[in-house]
Design a protein around this motif. Structure first.
Motif, PDB file in Angstrom:
ATOM      1  N   ILE A 410       0.756  -1.293   0.206  1.00  0.00           N
ATOM      2  CA  ILE A 410      -0.022  -0.137  -0.069  1.00  0.00           C
ATOM      3  C   ILE A 410       1.022   1.327   0.014  1.00  0.00           C
ATOM      4  CG2 ILE A 410      -1.660   1.206   1.509  1.00  0.00           C
ATOM      5  CD1 ILE A 410      -3.025  -1.253   2.205  1.00  0.00           C
ATOM      6  N   ASP A 411       1.970   1.272   0.761  1.00  0.00           N
ATOM      7  CA  ASP A 411       2.698   2.444   0.824  1.00  0.00           C
ATOM      8  C   ASP A 411       3.345   2.779  -0.658  1.00  0.00           C
ATOM      9  OD1 ASP A 411       2.049   2.796   3.462  1.00  0.00           O
ATOM     10  OD2 ASP A 411       4.239   2.205   4.269  1.00  0.00           O
ATOM     11  N   ARG A 412       3.688   1.771  -1.427  1.00  0.00           N
ATOM     12  CA  ARG A 412       4.287   1.830  -2.535  1.00  0.00           C
ATOM     13  C   ARG A 412       3.236   2.547  -3.451  1.00  0.00           C
ATOM     14  NH1 ARG A 412       5.077  -3.702  -4.049  1.00  0.00           N
ATOM     15  NH2 ARG A 412       6.861  -3.529  -2.733  1.00  0.00           N
ATOM     16  N   VAL A 413       1.901   2.283  -3.432  1.00  0.00           N
ATOM     17  CA  VAL A 413       1.160   2.777  -4.532  1.00  0.00           C
ATOM     18  C   VAL A 413       0.110   4.075  -3.881  1.00  0.00           C
ATOM     19  CG1 VAL A 413      -1.003   2.202  -5.774  1.00  0.00           C
ATOM     20  CG2 VAL A 413       0.756   0.590  -5.349  1.00  0.00           C
ATOM     21  N   ASN A 414      -0.182   4.045  -2.742  1.00  0.00           N
ATOM     22  CA  ASN A 414      -0.947   5.249  -2.103  1.00  0.00           C
ATOM     23  C   ASN A 414      -0.112   6.289  -2.029  1.00  0.00           C
ATOM     24  OD1 ASN A 414      -2.312   6.715   0.074  1.00  0.00           O
ATOM     25  ND2 ASN A 414      -3.942   5.329  -0.356  1.00  0.00           N
ATOM     26  N   ARG A 415      -0.270   7.252  -2.305  1.00  0.00           N
ATOM     27  CA  ARG A 415       0.562   8.603  -2.126  1.00  0.00           C
ATOM     28  C   ARG A 415      -0.482   9.671  -1.514  1.00  0.00           C
ATOM     29  NH1 ARG A 415       5.307   9.134  -4.108  1.00  0.00           N
ATOM     30  NH2 ARG A 415       5.576  10.706  -2.861  1.00  0.00           N
ATOM     31  N   GLU A 416      -1.035   9.318  -0.373  1.00  0.00           N
ATOM     32  CA  GLU A 416      -1.787  10.459   0.291  1.00  0.00           C
ATOM     33  C   GLU A 416      -0.658  11.488   0.916  1.00  0.00           C
ATOM     34  OE1 GLU A 416      -1.397  11.087   3.971  1.00  0.00           O
ATOM     35  OE2 GLU A 416       0.251   9.508   3.813  1.00  0.00           O
ATOM     36  N   ASP A 417       0.414  11.308   1.098  1.00  0.00           N
ATOM     37  CA  ASP A 417       1.285  12.411   1.218  1.00  0.00           C
ATOM     38  C   ASP A 417       1.178  13.583   0.263  1.00  0.00           C
ATOM     39  OD1 ASP A 417       2.769  10.326  -0.453  1.00  0.00           O
ATOM     40  OD2 ASP A 417       4.549  11.638  -0.210  1.00  0.00           O
ATOM     41  N   ILE A 418       1.288  13.063  -1.035  1.00  0.00           N
ATOM     42  CA  ILE A 418       0.983  14.415  -2.297  1.00  0.00           C
ATOM     43  C   ILE A 418      -0.172  14.857  -2.100  1.00  0.00           C
ATOM     44  CG2 ILE A 418       1.070  14.531  -4.571  1.00  0.00           C
ATOM     45  CD1 ILE A 418       2.888  12.179  -4.896  1.00  0.00           C
ATOM     46  N   TRP A 419      -1.364  14.105  -1.766  1.00  0.00           N
ATOM     47  CA  TRP A 419      -2.639  14.860  -1.575  1.00  0.00           C
ATOM     48  C   TRP A 419      -2.607  15.852  -0.510  1.00  0.00           C
ATOM     49  CZ3 TRP A 419      -6.283  15.998   2.301  1.00  0.00           C
ATOM     50  CH2 TRP A 419      -7.336  16.282   1.781  1.00  0.00           C
ATOM     51  N   LYS A 420      -1.862  15.761   0.612  1.00  0.00           N
ATOM     52  CA  LYS A 420      -1.822  16.494   1.919  1.00  0.00           C
ATOM     53  C   LYS A 420      -1.305  17.945   1.224  1.00  0.00           C
ATOM     54  CE  LYS A 420      -2.289  13.224   5.695  1.00  0.00           C
ATOM     55  NZ  LYS A 420      -1.719  12.759   6.858  1.00  0.00           N
ATOM     56  N   LYS A 421      -0.163  17.808   0.544  1.00  0.00           N
ATOM     57  CA  LYS A 421       0.605  18.881   0.054  1.00  0.00           C
ATOM     58  C   LYS A 421      -0.349  19.713  -0.721  1.00  0.00           C
ATOM     59  CE  LYS A 421       5.300  16.731   0.197  1.00  0.00           C
ATOM     60  NZ  LYS A 421       6.658  16.276  -0.639  1.00  0.00           N
ATOM     61  N   ALA A 422      -0.938  19.117  -1.671  1.00  0.00           N
ATOM     62  CA  ALA A 422      -1.965  19.494  -2.590  1.00  0.00           C
ATOM     63  C   ALA A 422      -3.143  20.314  -2.202  1.00  0.00           C
ATOM     64  CB  ALA A 422      -2.623  18.641  -3.642  1.00  0.00           C
ATOM     65  N   ALA A 423      -3.644  19.679  -0.889  1.00  0.00           N
ATOM     66  CA  ALA A 423      -4.653  20.312  -0.053  1.00  0.00           C
ATOM     67  C   ALA A 423      -4.210  21.809   0.765  1.00  0.00           C
ATOM     68  CB  ALA A 423      -4.946  19.350   1.056  1.00  0.00           C
ATOM     69  N   GLN A 424      -2.878  21.724   1.109  1.00  0.00           N
ATOM     70  CA  GLN A 424      -2.524  22.677   1.632  1.00  0.00           C
ATOM     71  C   GLN A 424      -2.527  24.138   0.412  1.00  0.00           C
ATOM     72  OE1 GLN A 424       1.490  21.434   3.542  1.00  0.00           O
ATOM     73  NE2 GLN A 424       0.423  20.877   5.340  1.00  0.00           N
ATOM     74  N   LEU A 425      -1.852  23.626  -0.565  1.00  0.00           N
ATOM     75  CA  LEU A 425      -1.878  24.783  -1.858  1.00  0.00           C
ATOM     76  C   LEU A 425      -3.096  25.121  -2.235  1.00  0.00           C
ATOM     77  CD1 LEU A 425      -0.131  25.811  -4.205  1.00  0.00           C
ATOM     78  CD2 LEU A 425      -0.552  23.760  -5.450  1.00  0.00           C
ATOM     79  N   ALA A 426      -4.242  24.304  -1.884  1.00  0.00           N
ATOM     80  CA  ALA A 426      -5.707  24.649  -2.278  1.00  0.00           C
ATOM     81  C   ALA A 426      -6.294  25.476  -1.246  1.00  0.00           C
ATOM     82  CB  ALA A 426      -6.182  23.537  -2.844  1.00  0.00           C
ATOM     83  N   GLY A 427      -5.513  25.725  -0.119  1.00  0.00           N
ATOM     84  CA  GLY A 427      -6.091  26.336   1.047  1.00  0.00           C
ATOM     85  C   GLY A 427      -7.159  25.621   1.712  1.00  0.00           C
ATOM     86  N   VAL A 428      -7.241  24.389   1.903  1.00  0.00           N
ATOM     87  CA  VAL A 428      -7.997  23.429   2.591  1.00  0.00           C
ATOM     88  C   VAL A 428      -7.581  23.622   4.155  1.00  0.00           C
ATOM     89  CG1 VAL A 428      -8.562  21.041   3.067  1.00  0.00           C
ATOM     90  CG2 VAL A 428      -8.133  21.710   0.823  1.00  0.00           C
ATOM     91  N   ALA A 429      -8.802  23.948   4.859  1.00  0.00           N
ATOM     92  CA  ALA A 429      -8.562  23.894   6.408  1.00  0.00           C
ATOM     93  C   ALA A 429      -8.094  22.940   7.071  1.00  0.00           C
ATOM     94  CB  ALA A 429      -9.942  24.264   6.884  1.00  0.00           C
ATOM     95  N   ASP A 430      -6.985  23.117   8.023  1.00  0.00           N
ATOM     96  CA  ASP A 430      -6.390  22.128   8.567  1.00  0.00           C
ATOM     97  C   ASP A 430      -7.380  21.069   9.222  1.00  0.00           C
ATOM     98  OD1 ASP A 430      -3.688  20.956   9.526  1.00  0.00           O
ATOM     99  OD2 ASP A 430      -4.784  21.259  11.618  1.00  0.00           O
ATOM    100  N   ALA A 431      -8.312  21.373   9.574  1.00  0.00           N
ATOM    101  CA  ALA A 431      -9.271  20.596  10.106  1.00  0.00           C
ATOM    102  C   ALA A 431     -10.155  19.681   9.166  1.00  0.00           C
ATOM    103  CB  ALA A 431     -10.579  21.240  10.905  1.00  0.00           C
ATOM    104  N   ASP A 432      -9.786  19.914   7.857  1.00  0.00           N
ATOM    105  CA  ASP A 432     -10.499  19.007   6.892  1.00  0.00           C
ATOM    106  C   ASP A 432      -9.523  17.986   6.309  1.00  0.00           C
ATOM    107  OD1 ASP A 432     -13.073  19.988   7.205  1.00  0.00           O
ATOM    108  OD2 ASP A 432     -12.635  21.792   5.602  1.00  0.00           O
TER     109      ASP A 432
END
Length: 467
Positions: A410-432
């Motif tokens: 799963i760690d090899r395929v799932n890149r939730e870390d990139i999603w989190k960076k993108a969410a910060q770029l998009a201004g998503v609230a930390d709570a979300d």
């Protein structure tokens, strides 16, 4: 093409050049071969010259821009299947959310079916195919491991975002009305389905691609109701666009797929709905954005920009006041090519079930793209990937030993870390932004629970399985 964004949006857009090569791409899934040099797309029912399906290129936003510095590329080609799961990709392109972050040449290309999408991913955009796009789970894992590719070639993929929850259902042919085929089957209904097999006319249940989520939904429903999908029924693959015709001719008894196809079956009196997937597993993971790993590794900033645009599109899609415009855009001939009348009810959460069942009128049962009652929809929880892998083991699609290596896989395929960076770029609230890669214990309509900390216990609790 006519762009609904020009009619509805407050932003001003400039449409990219219609003569662009990106706008004229012909895909292997449409022609059966890689695109011919110089081929061009045409019109007419959403089909271009030579039988190809036109690809749509993104608009360029000229307001509210948040372009990423040092972006490695502004181009990517994403495939999609014309069902509601694809809406965020289409909206991100049409409303300029991709372009807002610098991805000004995104192509969203309609695929003839899931097999064609896989084939086009194999050849990549450089060969006239696609770089990634919309996928059923666990197709990105299967492709990464070479389980469903030609010559078992391994093409590493990254899962980057969940596109939606809900928007799926199990439709039943009209000839089975009055037999009690609903969410839960009593003994008489179970005996009826098993009796069809004994009579030599097995209950034929279809899905759009084998060993992927729409296969899992119908398997789970049958097995939870005491029907072994491998011995008491007959399973088959049917492309989504052929659903209505195949059920009308009687070649299948049930179908698991995304809106708008189940609703069309009800509206045209071809069948009824036994269950919505929102009833089987409320707020379940549905389909995903996944891209070739080599593209992401080469274009990390472009990937973040792309995801930021997708996140904004998902937020836009979830607002009830945007649903009418959403329907107007995606129903068009260049995308789903269906009447808005078959998309409006499900997007409002209104489902006519048929066969004497009460209608469902609940916006939270509609396709959701950003938030549901359990939190964030877009974030790709690793615990959800684990459920799909566990179900694959359950039905013999993957060896049991796969679970022993689940974290590495799963760690090899799932890149939730990139999603989190993108969410910060998009201004998503930390709570979300989820703090854990696990959503915790998942609950199903039959009382079963999946604890991602102990998938083996979940497997042991299931009466019908292959392991």
């Amino acid at each position: 093409m006519t762009r609904f964004s020009d009619q509805f949006s407050r932003r001003k857009f400039i449409v990219t050049a219609g003569a662009s090569a990106l706008g004229s791409i012909l895909l292997k899934g449409c022609l059966g071969n890689p695109p011919e040099p110089g081929a061009t797309a045409g019109g007419g029912s959403g089909v271009g010259a030579g039988g190809a399906i036109p690809a749509a290129t993104s608009v360029v936003a000229v307001a509210n821009e948040k372009r990423v510095e040092g972006i490695e590329s502004t181009k990517i080609t994403l495939g999609y299947i014309p069902i509601v799961e694809a809406a965020p990709l289409i909206i991100a392109q049409e409303k300029g959310f991709f372009a807002k972050y610098g991805m000004t040449e995104v192509t969203v290309a309609k695929q003839a079916n899931w097999g064609s999408a896989r084939d086009n991913l194999e050849i990549g955009s450089a060969g006239g195919g696609i770089d990634g796009g919309q996928w059923q789970m666990p197709m990105p894992y299967q492709i990464s491991q070479g389980l469903i590719t030609k010559n078992s070639v391994q093409i590493p993929m990254y899962v980057l975002a969940q596109l939606n929850t809900h928007g799926n259902g199990i439709a039943i042919a009209a000839k089975h009305q009055g037999k009690g085929l609903g969410l839960k089957l009593d003994q008489a209904a179970q005996d009826y389905i098993k009796g069809l097999k004994q009579a030599g006319t097995p209950f034929k249940a279809a899905y759009t691609f084998p060993k992927a989520n729409q296969d899992f939904w119908i398997r789970y429903w049958l097995a939870a109701n005491g029907i072994n999908p491998d011995t008491d029924a007959e399973l088959l693959t049917v492309p989504a666009a052929q659903t209505v015709a195949n059920m009308k001719t009687g070649s299948m008894d049930a179908f698991s797929t995304g809106d708008p196809w189940p609703l069309r079956i009800v509206k045209e009196n071809i069948g009824f709905m036994s269950a919505l997937t929102s009833e089987i597993w409320k707020d379940h993971p549905e389909e995903y954005l996944a891209i070739r790993g080599d593209w992401v590794d080469k274009h990390p900033k472009a990937t973040e920009a792309l995801l930021a645009g997708l996140i904004e599109a998902q937020q836009w899609c979830d607002k009830p006041e945007h649903r009418a415009e959403l329907v107007a855009i995606v129903s068009g001939r260049n995308f789903f090519d269906v009447s808005p009348s078959v998309l409006t009810p499900p997007y409002q959460g209104n489902y006519v079930m048929g066969d004497g069942k009460p209608d469902i009128n609940d916006f939270k049962s509609s396709p959701l793209y950003w938030k549901d009652d359990l939190g964030n929809v877009s974030y790709p929880y690793k615990s959800h990937d684990l459920w799909f892998i566990t179900e694959s083991v359950r039905w013999g699609f993957l060896p049991t030993k796969t679970l022993a290596d689940k974290k590495t896989l799963i760690d090899r395929v799932n890149r939730e870390d990139i999603w989190k960076k993108a969410a910060q770029l998009a201004g998503v609230a930390d709570a979300d932004i989820p703090k854990s890669t696990s959503r915790g214990v998942e609950k199903f309509f039959d009382g079963k629970e999946f604890n991602p900390e102990n998938p083996e216990a979940y497997l042991k609790s299931l009466a019908i399985k292959k392991v």
